[in-house]
Motif scaffolding. Structure first.
Motif, PDB file in Angstrom:
ATOM      1  N   MET A   1       1.043  -1.290   0.421  1.00 37.50           N
ATOM      2  CA  MET A   1       0.291   0.312  -0.270  1.00 37.50           C
ATOM      3  C   MET A   1       1.025   0.999  -0.106  1.00 37.50           C
ATOM      4  O   MET A   1       2.507   1.601   0.756  1.00 37.50           O
ATOM      5  CB  MET A   1      -1.035   0.062   1.207  1.00 37.50           C
ATOM      6  CG  MET A   1      -1.486  -1.474   1.832  1.00 37.50           C
ATOM      7  SD  MET A   1      -2.685  -1.827   3.112  1.00 37.50           S
ATOM      8  CE  MET A   1      -4.377  -0.875   2.140  1.00 37.50           C
ATOM      9  N   CYS A   2       0.302   2.292  -0.554  1.00 39.19           N
ATOM     10  CA  CYS A   2       1.081   3.460  -0.536  1.00 39.19           C
ATOM     11  C   CYS A   2       0.618   4.275  -0.658  1.00 39.19           C
ATOM     12  O   CYS A   2      -0.851   4.858  -1.876  1.00 39.19           O
ATOM     13  CB  CYS A   2       2.305   3.328  -2.366  1.00 39.19           C
ATOM     14  SG  CYS A   2       3.071   4.690  -2.892  1.00 39.19           S
TER      15      CYS A   2
ATOM     16  N   CYS B   1      -3.366  11.289  -2.955  1.00 40.38           N
ATOM     17  CA  CYS B   1      -3.037  10.638  -3.541  1.00 40.38           C
ATOM     18  C   CYS B   1      -1.924   8.899  -2.754  1.00 40.38           C
ATOM     19  O   CYS B   1      -1.532   9.321  -2.243  1.00 40.38           O
ATOM     20  CB  CYS B   1      -1.884  10.977  -4.816  1.00 40.38           C
ATOM     21  SG  CYS B   1      -1.753  10.478  -5.396  1.00 40.38           S
ATOM     22  N   LYS B   2      -3.454   7.952  -3.228  1.00 41.51           N
ATOM     23  CA  LYS B   2      -3.370   7.157  -3.042  1.00 41.51           C
ATOM     24  C   LYS B   2      -3.222   6.158  -3.579  1.00 41.51           C
ATOM     25  O   LYS B   2      -4.011   6.177  -5.476  1.00 41.51           O
ATOM     26  CB  LYS B   2      -4.279   6.113  -2.646  1.00 41.51           C
ATOM     27  CG  LYS B   2      -5.047   7.030  -0.927  1.00 41.51           C
ATOM     28  CD  LYS B   2      -6.631   6.426  -1.008  1.00 41.51           C
ATOM     29  CE  LYS B   2      -7.161   7.158   0.836  1.00 41.51           C
ATOM     30  NZ  LYS B   2      -8.404   6.446   0.761  1.00 41.51           N
ATOM     31  N   VAL B   3      -1.647   4.925  -4.080  1.00 36.65           N
ATOM     32  CA  VAL B   3      -1.488   4.488  -5.799  1.00 36.65           C
ATOM     33  C   VAL B   3      -2.535   3.069  -5.828  1.00 36.65           C
ATOM     34  O   VAL B   3      -2.578   2.309  -4.384  1.00 36.65           O
ATOM     35  CB  VAL B   3      -0.256   4.806  -5.320  1.00 36.65           C
ATOM     36  CG1 VAL B   3       0.297   3.166  -7.080  1.00 36.65           C
ATOM     37  CG2 VAL B   3       0.439   6.038  -5.362  1.00 36.65           C
TER      38      VAL B   3
ATOM     39  N   LEU C   1      -9.464  -4.338 -12.045  1.00 40.02           N
ATOM     40  CA  LEU C   1      -9.823  -5.107 -10.822  1.00 40.02           C
ATOM     41  C   LEU C   1      -9.336  -3.487  -9.960  1.00 40.02           C
ATOM     42  O   LEU C   1      -8.077  -2.445 -10.697  1.00 40.02           O
ATOM     43  CB  LEU C   1      -9.079  -6.199 -10.168  1.00 40.02           C
ATOM     44  CG  LEU C   1      -9.725  -7.427 -10.493  1.00 40.02           C
ATOM     45  CD1 LEU C   1      -8.217  -8.720  -9.973  1.00 40.02           C
ATOM     46  CD2 LEU C   1     -10.413  -7.391 -10.122  1.00 40.02           C
ATOM     47  N   CYS C   2      -9.287  -3.237  -9.035  1.00 40.42           N
ATOM     48  CA  CYS C   2      -9.337  -2.032  -8.131  1.00 40.42           C
ATOM     49  C   CYS C   2      -7.647  -2.395  -7.016  1.00 40.42           C
ATOM     50  O   CYS C   2      -6.614  -1.109  -6.715  1.00 40.42           O
ATOM     51  CB  CYS C   2     -10.169  -1.668  -6.577  1.00 40.42           C
ATOM     52  SG  CYS C   2     -10.161  -3.111  -5.853  1.00 40.42           S
ATOM     53  N   VAL C   3      -7.519  -3.432  -7.635  1.00 40.44           N
ATOM     54  CA  VAL C   3      -5.535  -3.804  -6.751  1.00 40.44           C
ATOM     55  C   VAL C   3      -5.038  -4.316  -8.386  1.00 40.44           C
ATOM     56  O   VAL C   3      -5.415  -4.516  -9.476  1.00 40.44           O
ATOM     57  CB  VAL C   3      -5.547  -4.916  -5.590  1.00 40.44           C
ATOM     58  CG1 VAL C   3      -6.299  -4.937  -4.884  1.00 40.44           C
ATOM     59  CG2 VAL C   3      -5.510  -5.797  -6.685  1.00 40.44           C
ATOM     60  N   LEU C   4      -3.394  -3.819  -7.796  1.00 41.72           N
ATOM     61  CA  LEU C   4      -2.742  -4.751  -9.263  1.00 41.72           C
ATOM     62  C   LEU C   4      -1.952  -6.566  -9.072  1.00 41.72           C
ATOM     63  O   LEU C   4      -1.737  -6.349  -7.866  1.00 41.72           O
ATOM     64  CB  LEU C   4      -1.160  -4.110  -9.578  1.00 41.72           C
ATOM     65  CG  LEU C   4      -0.298  -4.262 -10.951  1.00 41.72           C
ATOM     66  CD1 LEU C   4      -0.690  -4.203 -11.656  1.00 41.72           C
ATOM     67  CD2 LEU C   4       0.703  -3.778 -10.933  1.00 41.72           C
ATOM     68  N   TRP C   5      -3.269  -7.260  -9.813  1.00 46.91           N
ATOM     69  CA  TRP C   5      -2.564  -8.864  -9.001  1.00 46.91           C
ATOM     70  C   TRP C   5      -2.136  -9.530  -9.574  1.00 46.91           C
ATOM     71  O   TRP C   5      -1.056  -9.388 -11.032  1.00 46.91           O
ATOM     72  CB  TRP C   5      -3.914  -9.260  -9.634  1.00 46.91           C
ATOM     73  CG  TRP C   5      -4.246 -10.403  -9.242  1.00 46.91           C
ATOM     74  CD1 TRP C   5      -3.579 -11.679  -9.593  1.00 46.91           C
ATOM     75  CD2 TRP C   5      -4.896 -11.163  -8.140  1.00 46.91           C
ATOM     76  NE1 TRP C   5      -3.633 -12.502  -9.568  1.00 46.91           N
ATOM     77  CE2 TRP C   5      -5.370 -12.748  -8.290  1.00 46.91           C
ATOM     78  CE3 TRP C   5      -5.990 -10.063  -7.387  1.00 46.91           C
ATOM     79  CZ2 TRP C   5      -5.438 -13.802  -7.289  1.00 46.91           C
ATOM     80  CZ3 TRP C   5      -6.478 -11.416  -6.427  1.00 46.91           C
ATOM     81  CH2 TRP C   5      -6.547 -12.967  -6.326  1.00 46.91           C
TER      82      TRP C   5
ATOM     83  N   PHE D   1       2.516   2.900  -9.590  1.00 44.27           N
ATOM     84  CA  PHE D   1       3.288   3.777  -8.822  1.00 44.27           C
ATOM     85  C   PHE D   1       3.004   5.152  -9.784  1.00 44.27           C
ATOM     86  O   PHE D   1       2.815   6.146  -9.799  1.00 44.27           O
ATOM     87  CB  PHE D   1       4.403   3.422  -8.363  1.00 44.27           C
ATOM     88  CG  PHE D   1       4.996   4.916  -7.437  1.00 44.27           C
ATOM     89  CD1 PHE D   1       4.426   4.837  -6.183  1.00 44.27           C
ATOM     90  CD2 PHE D   1       5.731   5.321  -8.259  1.00 44.27           C
ATOM     91  CE1 PHE D   1       4.941   6.511  -5.450  1.00 44.27           C
ATOM     92  CE2 PHE D   1       5.911   6.377  -7.506  1.00 44.27           C
ATOM     93  CZ  PHE D   1       6.155   6.873  -6.422  1.00 44.27           C
ATOM     94  N   ALA D   2       4.709   5.007 -11.096  1.00 41.46           N
ATOM     95  CA  ALA D   2       5.036   5.914 -11.992  1.00 41.46           C
ATOM     96  C   ALA D   2       3.577   6.784 -13.130  1.00 41.46           C
ATOM     97  O   ALA D   2       3.927   7.871 -12.724  1.00 41.46           O
ATOM     98  CB  ALA D   2       5.787   5.276 -13.090  1.00 41.46           C
TER      99      ALA D   2
END
Length: 597
Positions: free
Chosen positions: A225-226, A233-235, A259-263, A284-285
């Motif tokens: 989590m970041c 700003c939530k990545v 999805l709301c996540v990178l799986w 992130f970038a």
């Protein structure tokens, strides 16, 4: 008396041990029909070495050793083998948590594992011996497993307050020198989440514990989590699970990109270096670049990391091209609990919000449908439901919580109201999170209190017991053969066997090169063994299955031809049957007898 012979200028070359897993691989290929001369060419080993391995195939195949071990001894008890296998799982769990481990800590854990395993043995067992976890054992364990690269010396569990204080001043000077705004400064951290777990006193949990072999509450995923220092700003989080395409995804035709996540997935469900680089590039970038552009800020940012194994120290060398605007700064060792912003109530608050979202989902389903809580929990709550709840919980973490988390590392960026005593609870609302969870739990007929919620959140950070390590080991050893996606299976069907064989041969050449030339043979062997177990083994199995099927097909064709040439009495001509004897050894599998076929 003549002069002494001068010692040889060329020292005797050090003997390179062949990893046990590689020996098993050679035996598998030999039993699948590969000739010894071909094995000599493929593995670039002397014919006598290959012949010796094949001659000892029974003992080698029966050896159950920890991953990465290169030797085994008949004098080593099964208990010690189990201790070292579980110890490697424990070390991996420590790496996941970003914790340091020293020789003293590892030896103490080894003694504890040994004692626990001895207690599980029958009282009459002869396989019981005293284990001191001595320095000599530790050195041998390092050589067998190649773990010396992850050992960190010193008091690993202690927090370095002096280093933390010094770093705070250095960090402030760096921020001022670079002219960075709070919007441009980010922090990320990983956490494990037992996603299907309720407070221990609920009847759901009690029922799960009573079911033998059924432990979904121990099904863990890892989240990275970041967010930035202002909290606006939530990545997109990185989620690592043990399945690339779970059944729930296949049933719903889920597109992972939506999805709301990178799986991502691997057998241990933890963040690797490549997953971390992948997240930097794909999540992130682009996320941060769009945010800074929208805010009309300079295209530069700082990412603060701890020293977890998934955060390699050479990360800066790979930040080029579209990621060149990112700068990375590491926290000093053993200061994570003191300085890491994500560890300052952010992750624990997220887990409480996840639990609240879970209880809310249970309440809605049982209210709006005819399902009971047990039915929903057992048959309808799956990993896809979990992902949706993760998205809801991460969205629920407020800017105030994320901003307040920087109090210890960068107090100047925190809203002054947090220092004046306003809003002691950063997630203050009409009803605190814990009270909402308790109220929802009671409406579902569950026994739950505020203390239970705190215990549930803390349990995710507790060290796994010996029984739980055994469960983790069993799951990890079972997962490499897990069925992949439908798309992957279809692509594999189209691959010609010759191409698969060609790639397997190239892999053998690459692995042999690294095994023979890497300065740390045990490390290279361990890495190669892991890749063999999780990737290459599957393709070799495909080759073997195809060869067996082809043999069976030829057998059936000849059988049909023989039947068609039988006389009026239905008796086959003997000369047509005889060649089929040659096919029998190729069809039989290890341990089978002709009568089975």
């Amino acid at each position: 008396m003549g002069p002494k012979k001068a010692s040889s200028a060329n020292p005797t070359p050090q003997r390179v041990r062949i990893p046990i897993e590689l020996k098993k691989e050679i035996i598998d290929k030999y039993e699948s029909g590969v000739r010894i001369t071909d094995l000599v060419r493929l593995y670039k080993k002397p014919k006598s070495t290959i012949g010796s391995i094949v001659g000892k195939k029974t003992a080698i195949k029966e050896a159950v050793v920890a991953k990465g071990l290169t030797v085994f001894s008949k004098q080593r008890s099964q208990v010690m083998e189990d201790v070292e296998r579980l110890l490697l799982v424990w070390i991996n769990e420590k790496q996941l948590a970003g914790d340091s481990v020293s020789q003293a800590i590892i030896c103490e854990k080894a003694r504890k594992l040994h004692d626990d395993l001895i207690k599980k043995m029958p009282a009459t067992s002869d396989d019981v011996s005293e284990f001191k976890a001595s320095k000599g054992w530790f050195e041998r364990f390092k050589k067998r497993s190649g773990i010396h690269s992850v050992i960190r010396h010193g008091e690993a569990a202690s927090s370095d307050h002096k280093a933390a204080e010094k770093y705070v001043h250095e960090f402030k000077e760096y921020i001022e020198t670079e002219g960075l705004e709070p919007e441009q400064v980010f922090n990320c951290d990983e956490t494990g989440l037992f996603w299907k777990k309720m407070p221990s006193r609920t009847y759901i949990t009690q029922e799960e514990k009573a079911l033998p072999g059924h432990k979904p509450m121990k099904d863990r995923l890892t989240l990275l989590m970041c967010a930035n220092a202002t909290g606006d700003c939530k990545v997109k989080p990185l989620l690592v699970y043990h399945s690339e395409t779970p059944r729930a995804f296949r049933q719903k035709n889920v597109l992972k990109d939506n999805l709301c996540v990178l799986w991502r997935a691997n057998s241990k469900a933890w963040v690797t270096r490549e997953f971390f680089y992948n997240w930097l590039h794909h999540a992130f970038a682009p996320n941060v670049k769009d945010y800074l552009t929208e805010k009309k800020l300079d295209l530069k940012c700082l990412l603060v990391l701890d020293n977890a194994p998934g955060h390699p120290t050479d990360v800066a060398e790979r930040l080029y091209g579209d990621m060149s605007f990112i700068t990375v700064k590491f926290l000093p060792p053993n200061t994570t609990p003191l300085l890491q912003p994500m560890d300052q109530q952010v992750i624990s608050n997220f887990k409480k919000l996840y639990t609240k979202a879970l209880f809310q989902k249970c309440f809605e389903v049982t209210t709006d449908t005819g399902l009971t809580l047990k039915e929903f929990w057992k048959d309808h709550f799956n990993i896809l439901s979990c992902v949706n709840l993760i998205g809801k919980a991460w969205e629920g973490v407020t800017k105030r919580t994320l901003n307040s988390a920087w109090k210890k590392l960068w107090p100047e960026c925190v809203d002054k109201r947090d220092f004046e005593g306003f809003e002691a609870n950063p997630e203050r609302s009409s009803i605190p999170v814990e009270e909402s969870i308790v109220a929802l739990g009671k409406s579902l007929g569950l026994e739950v209190s505020g203390e239970d919620v705190e215990e549930l959140v803390e349990e995710d950070n507790e060290e796994l017991t010996t029984d739980e390590l055994i469960d983790q080991l069993q799951e990890q050893e079972a997962r490499p053969g897990e069925t992949g996606s439908e798309e992957g299976r279809e692509k594999l069907k189209e691959l010609p066997t010759s191409k698969i064989k060609e790639m397997c041969a190239k892999w053998l050449e690459v692995q042999t090169f690294f095994d023979e030339n890497h300065p740390h043979t045990a490390i290279a062997s361990r890495a190669g063994d892991y890749y063999n177990d999780t990737v290459v083994k599957h393709f070799r199995k495909v080759i073997k299955e195809r060869e067996v099927q082809a043999t069976m097909d030829r057998y059936l064709v000849r059988q049909k031809s023989s039947d068609s040439q039988a006389g009026p009495s239905g008796i086959k001509r003997r000369r047509e049957v005889t060649p089929e004897k040659d096919l029998l050894p190729q069809v039989l599998m290890e341990g089978d007898s002709p009568s089975k076929h």
